[in-house]
Design an enzyme around this catalytic site. Structure first.
Site, PDB file in Angstrom:
ATOM      1  N   HIS A 192       1.621   3.912   7.164  1.00  8.93           N
ATOM      2  CA  HIS A 192       1.402   4.357   6.362  1.00  8.93           C
ATOM      3  C   HIS A 192       1.578   6.224   6.462  1.00  8.93           C
ATOM      4  CE1 HIS A 192      -1.257   0.969   5.943  1.00  8.93           C
ATOM      5  NE2 HIS A 192      -0.750   1.045   5.122  1.00  8.93           N
ATOM      6  N   ASP A 250      -1.175   6.040  11.794  1.00 11.94           N
ATOM      7  CA  ASP A 250      -0.517   4.306  12.198  1.00 11.94           C
ATOM      8  C   ASP A 250       0.518   3.449  12.013  1.00 11.94           C
ATOM      9  OD1 ASP A 250      -0.231   4.292   9.596  1.00 11.94           O
ATOM     10  OD2 ASP A 250      -1.999   3.056   8.676  1.00 11.94           O
ATOM     11  N   SER A 306       1.012  -1.244  -0.218  1.00  9.87           N
ATOM     12  CA  SER A 306      -0.297   0.526  -0.366  1.00  9.87           C
ATOM     13  C   SER A 306       0.604   1.701   0.530  1.00  9.87           C
ATOM     14  CB  SER A 306      -1.058  -0.172   1.089  1.00  9.87           C
ATOM     15  OG  SER A 306       0.003  -0.403   2.397  1.00  9.87           O
TER      16      SER A 306
END
Length: 211
Positions: free
Chosen positions: A194, A191, A15
């Site tokens: 990211h 978090d 991601s």
């Protein structure tokens, strides 16, 4: 790895790389490369070297581990016949141990991680493509925190593989630690995984410096 006119460069990972890139192939103007470091990398390259074109392709997929990369390597990398490949993977390999503890089979252990990374490099070099490695990272200053400690071990694997094989390695944990010496992790990522645009710009600049 040294860019040249017409160089085709694939960036592949999870991601952190994906960032809503275009499907099935992440390339082109505007948001084709996503809104993360791959897009910023293209902008920096264009700014530094406006006289030549680099074909940049983003093949990141959110949630991927190195196991997932191996399953799609032929389709998403080799069939594109790139001149170079940047591999940034490992965050989910470690994270699955912590965010899904009831299914430990989802986590990729260190031995499999290293073995698979070497296989991906072998198959890439077999078609004559260059390889650059990015270490995984965790935006946490406490090196004794369990996930940070695990991530450092996976980063060490990447650095060792790169050193043994003579490949360029960008230490993204070191890049993030530079910020963590002065600021709280939440200023880069809520978090701790990211990164925001500042974090993505730092990644892109580190890659450009290594090219």
């Amino acid at each position: 790895m040294k860019l040249r006119q017409g160089y085709k460069l694939i960036v592949i990972g999870d991601s952190i790389t994906d960032c809503d890139r275009a499907r099935p192939v992440g390339e082109g103007l505007y948001h084709g490369l996503g809104h993360g470091y791959v897009n910023l990398l293209q902008s920096l390259i264009r700014c530094e070297h406006p006289s030549f074109i680099v074909q940049l392709i983003n093949m990141g997929i959110s949630g991927n581990t190195i196991r997932d990369l191996a399953g799609r390597w032929q389709r998403d990398v080799l069939e594109h016949e790139p001149d170079g490949v940047i591999i940034g993977i490992g965050i989910n390999d470690v994270w699955r141990k912590y965010d899904n503890p009831m299914n430990q089979a989802l986590a990729v252990l260190e031995e499999e991680y290293e073995r698979t990374l070497n296989k991906l490099i072998d198959s890439t070099q077999a078609i004559g493509a260059e390889v650059m490695l990015l270490t995984p990272f965790f935006i946490e200053p406490n090196k004794d925190e369990p996930m940070r400690a695990d991530m450092d071990r996976y980063g060490a694997i990447v650095k060792t593989v790169g050193e043994c094989r003579g490949l360029p390695v960008v230490d993204l944990q070191q890049v993030m630690d530079r910020f963590l010496a002065y600021t709280h992790p939440s200023t880069l990522a809520l978090d701790r995984v990211h990164p925001n645009q500042t974090g993505h710009m730092a990644i892109a600049k580190a890659i450009v410096e290594a090219l």
